[in-house]
Design an enzyme around this catalytic site. Structure first.
Site, PDB file in Angstrom:
ATOM      1  N   HIS A 195     122.961-131.048  49.028  1.00  0.00           N
ATOM      2  CA  HIS A 195     123.103-131.689  47.720  1.00  0.00           C
ATOM      3  C   HIS A 195     122.405-133.043  47.670  1.00  0.00           C
ATOM      4  O   HIS A 195     122.059-133.536  46.597  1.00  0.00           O
ATOM      5  CB  HIS A 195     124.574-131.896  47.377  1.00  0.00           C
ATOM      6  CG  HIS A 195     125.422-130.678  47.513  1.00  0.00           C
ATOM      7  ND1 HIS A 195     125.245-129.559  46.724  1.00  0.00           N
ATOM      8  CD2 HIS A 195     126.437-130.381  48.347  1.00  0.00           C
ATOM      9  CE1 HIS A 195     126.121-128.645  47.074  1.00  0.00           C
ATOM     10  NE2 HIS A 195     126.855-129.119  48.062  1.00  0.00           N
ATOM     11  N   HIS A 249     124.202-142.375  49.890  1.00  0.00           N
ATOM     12  CA  HIS A 249     123.367-141.214  49.555  1.00  0.00           C
ATOM     13  C   HIS A 249     122.670-141.488  48.230  1.00  0.00           C
ATOM     14  O   HIS A 249     122.947-142.494  47.575  1.00  0.00           O
ATOM     15  CB  HIS A 249     124.242-139.957  49.468  1.00  0.00           C
ATOM     16  CG  HIS A 249     125.279-140.058  48.387  1.00  0.00           C
ATOM     17  ND1 HIS A 249     126.547-140.524  48.614  1.00  0.00           N
ATOM     18  CD2 HIS A 249     125.209-139.817  47.055  1.00  0.00           C
ATOM     19  CE1 HIS A 249     127.214-140.563  47.481  1.00  0.00           C
ATOM     20  NE2 HIS A 249     126.417-140.135  46.506  1.00  0.00           N
ATOM     21  N   HIS A 267     120.762-139.917  44.436  1.00  0.00           N
ATOM     22  CA  HIS A 267     120.595-138.899  43.396  1.00  0.00           C
ATOM     23  C   HIS A 267     119.226-139.119  42.779  1.00  0.00           C
ATOM     24  O   HIS A 267     118.808-140.271  42.609  1.00  0.00           O
ATOM     25  CB  HIS A 267     121.678-139.053  42.327  1.00  0.00           C
ATOM     26  CG  HIS A 267     123.074-138.931  42.873  1.00  0.00           C
ATOM     27  ND1 HIS A 267     123.766-137.748  42.897  1.00  0.00           N
ATOM     28  CD2 HIS A 267     123.896-139.853  43.444  1.00  0.00           C
ATOM     29  CE1 HIS A 267     124.959-137.943  43.438  1.00  0.00           C
ATOM     30  NE2 HIS A 267     125.071-139.219  43.783  1.00  0.00           N
ATOM     31  N   GLU A 305     122.335-141.328  37.704  1.00  0.00           N
ATOM     32  CA  GLU A 305     123.540-140.715  37.125  1.00  0.00           C
ATOM     33  C   GLU A 305     124.097-141.552  35.979  1.00  0.00           C
ATOM     34  O   GLU A 305     124.256-141.058  34.866  1.00  0.00           O
ATOM     35  CB  GLU A 305     124.588-140.504  38.221  1.00  0.00           C
ATOM     36  CG  GLU A 305     124.105-139.547  39.297  1.00  0.00           C
ATOM     37  CD  GLU A 305     125.235-138.781  39.950  1.00  0.00           C
ATOM     38  OE1 GLU A 305     126.070-139.419  40.613  1.00  0.00           O
ATOM     39  OE2 GLU A 305     125.275-137.542  39.793  1.00  0.00           O
ATOM     40  N   HIS A 358     124.185-144.579  45.981  1.00  0.00           N
ATOM     41  CA  HIS A 358     125.638-144.763  46.037  1.00  0.00           C
ATOM     42  C   HIS A 358     126.061-145.166  47.442  1.00  0.00           C
ATOM     43  O   HIS A 358     125.700-144.497  48.404  1.00  0.00           O
ATOM     44  CB  HIS A 358     126.362-143.471  45.650  1.00  0.00           C
ATOM     45  CG  HIS A 358     126.248-143.139  44.202  1.00  0.00           C
ATOM     46  ND1 HIS A 358     126.419-141.881  43.690  1.00  0.00           N
ATOM     47  CD2 HIS A 358     125.993-143.955  43.139  1.00  0.00           C
ATOM     48  CE1 HIS A 358     126.268-141.919  42.369  1.00  0.00           C
ATOM     49  NE2 HIS A 358     125.994-143.166  42.020  1.00  0.00           N
ATOM     50  N   THR A 373     131.149-137.928  41.496  1.00  0.00           N
ATOM     51  CA  THR A 373     130.240-137.273  40.547  1.00  0.00           C
ATOM     52  C   THR A 373     129.865-135.869  41.001  1.00  0.00           C
ATOM     53  O   THR A 373     129.031-135.223  40.383  1.00  0.00           O
ATOM     54  CB  THR A 373     128.955-138.098  40.338  1.00  0.00           C
ATOM     55  OG1 THR A 373     128.205-138.098  41.565  1.00  0.00           O
ATOM     56  CG2 THR A 373     129.266-139.528  39.932  1.00  0.00           C
TER      57      THR A 373
HETATM   58  O1  1SD Z   1     128.122-137.018  45.695  1.00  0.00           O
HETATM   59  C1  1SD Z   1     128.963-137.707  46.565  1.00  0.00           C
HETATM   60  C2  1SD Z   1     129.426-136.747  47.625  1.00  0.00           C
HETATM   61  O2  1SD Z   1     128.318-136.363  48.423  1.00  0.00           O
HETATM   62  C3  1SD Z   1     130.443-137.361  48.477  1.00  0.00           C
HETATM   63  O3  1SD Z   1     129.814-138.372  49.218  1.00  0.00           O
HETATM   64  C4  1SD Z   1     131.519-137.935  47.627  1.00  0.00           C
HETATM   65  C5  1SD Z   1     132.486-138.710  48.460  1.00  0.00           C
HETATM   66  O4  1SD Z   1     133.178-137.849  49.283  1.00  0.00           O
HETATM   67  O5  1SD Z   1     130.995-138.844  46.674  1.00  0.00           O
HETATM   68  C6  1SD Z   1     130.124-138.278  45.803  1.00  0.00           C
HETATM   69  S1  1SD Z   1     129.627-139.568  44.687  1.00  0.00           S
HETATM   70  O6  1SD Z   1     130.633-139.696  43.632  1.00  0.00           O
HETATM   71  O7  1SD Z   1     129.457-140.802  45.417  1.00  0.00           O
HETATM   72  N1  1SD Z   1     128.273-139.140  44.011  1.00  0.00           N
HETATM   73 ZN    ZN Z   2     126.689-140.089  44.504  1.00  0.00          ZN
END
Ligand code: 1SD
Ligand code: ZN
Length: 265
Positions: free
Chosen positions: A67, A92, A94, A106, A119, A201
Site C-alpha cells: 500500500h 510513510h 501517499h 490526502e 505521514h 486513512t
Molecule cells: O496508511 C497508514 C497505515 O499504513 C498505517 O501506518 C496506519 C497506522 O497503523 O496509518 C495509516 S495513516 O492514517 O497514517 N495513513
Molecule cells: Zn498515511
C-alpha cells in the site's frame, strides 16, 4: 488471513466499510481544510519533534507493504506539545500517478490537492503499551501530515528515502537504509498547523488519530515525484500481472460535526 484491500477495484475505498465498519464512521480522514472555516486556538503551541535528529547509527528498516513504503522509526523519537507524550512508530507516503498538479496528497486545503503527503505516525506511550493497543483508542495516535508539492529544487532529505525505493519494488520486500535526520524532512515552520480529530486513512480506519497538518508544504523536484510515482508495485515479484503502486490516497471525508482548529490566525 486479512482481507486484501485496495484503493480502486473490487475492495476499493467505496467498499472498505463492508469489511472494516469503522471506515463508515463520522470522524474519518483525510478531510478538506477550508481555511476560512477553521477556528483559531491560541493554546496550540509549536510542535516539538523529540529526538528526530538523533538517529544514532542504527539503520532504519523500510518495507513495501503493498500500500505504501513504510520506514520504521526508532522508539526514542517522539512528539512533544500534546497532552501526552507520543512515541514515533513509522512514516510513510501517499502519492498519485499524473505528475505535478495531478493530486496524490490526502488532505486538501481550500480545494487544492498536493502532489504527495508524508505521514509520521506516533502512539500515546503514556497510556498504551504499544501501537496496536493504541490504534483503537480515541487518544491513541498522533499523526503529522506534511503536504508535498513540486518545485524547482531537488529535496536532498527526500533522497534519503527515494534512493532506496528501488530495493523494495515489490510487496513484502524490506531493506535497511542509512539512518538520517528525520527533522530535515519536516517543514521549517512547526508553529503553524491545523489540528482535528480523525482516523487512519486506510483500513481499519479506526477513529484514533489526533491529526496535525502543517500549513507549510515541503517541495520535491518533478524528477523526484516521477520516481516516487513509478517505482513501486502493489504486488509481489512473482505476480504475473504486476500493478504499479499508484494513487494510494483516500478521498476527503465529510467533516460532519467536527471543527478544524488552526494554531495561527
Ligand atoms: O496508511 C497508514 C497505515 O499504513 C498505517 O501506518 C496506519 C497506522 O497503523 O496509518 C495509516 S495513516 O492514517 O497514517 N495513513
Ligand atoms: Zn498515511
Amino acid at each position: 488471513e486479512e482481507i486484501t484491500w485496495t484503493y480502486t477495484g473490487l475492495v476499493g475505498q467505496t467498499e472498505w466499510s463492508e469489511y472494516f465498519p469503522d471506515c463508515a464512521g463520522n470522524a474519518q480522514s483525510p478531510v478538506e481544510v477550508v481555511t476560512t472555516q477553521t477556528k483559531y486556538d491560541p493554546s496550540l503551541l509549536p510542535l516539538t519533534p523529540l529526538g528526530y535528529s538523533q538517529h544514532g547509527n542504527k539503520p532504519f528498516a523500510m518495507y513495501n507493504n503493498g500500500h505504501t513504503a513504510v520506514i520504521e522509526l526508532p522508539e526514542w523519537m517522539g512528539l512533544g506539545g500534546l497532552p501526552w507524550l507520543y512515541t514515533a512508530v513509522q512514516m510513510h507516503l501517499h502519492w498519485g500517478s499524473g505528475g505535478p498538479s495531478h493530486g496524490g496528497g490526502e488532505h486538501t486545503v481550500n480545494g487544492m490537492s498536493a502532489d504527495a503527503e508524508l505521514h509520521v505516525v506516533h502512539y500515546n506511550s503514556e497510556l498504551y503499551p504499544n501501537m496496536s493497543k493504541a490504534m483503537t483508542q480515541s487518544d491513541g495516535l498522533a499523526v503529522l501530515g506534511i503536504l508535498i508539492v513540486t518545485g524547482e529544487e531537488t529535496n536532498l532529505a527526500f533522497n534519503n528515502i527515494l534512493n532506496y525505493l528501488g530495493r523494495i519494488r515489490h510487496a513484502d520486500q524490506k531493506v535497511f537504509i542509512p539512518a538520517f535526520d528525520v527533522q530535515t524532512l519536516l517543514p521549517e515552520d512547526l508553529g503553524r498547523y491545523f489540528r482535528y480529530n480523525g482516523s487512519l486513512t486506510t483500513p481499519p480506519c479506526h477513529q484514533s488519530v489526533t491529526w496535525t497538518l502543517f500549513n507549510e508544504r515541503i517541495q520535491i523536484s518533478p524528477a523526484q515525484l516521477l520516481k516516487l510515482e513509478t517505482i513501486l508495485y502493489s504486488s509481489k515479484a512473482e505476480d504475473p500481472d504486476r500493478m504499479l503502486l499508484q494513487d494510494n490516497y483516500r478521498t476527503t471525508q465529510p467533516l460532519n460535526h467536527r471543527v478544524v482548529f488552526a494554531s495561527f490566525s
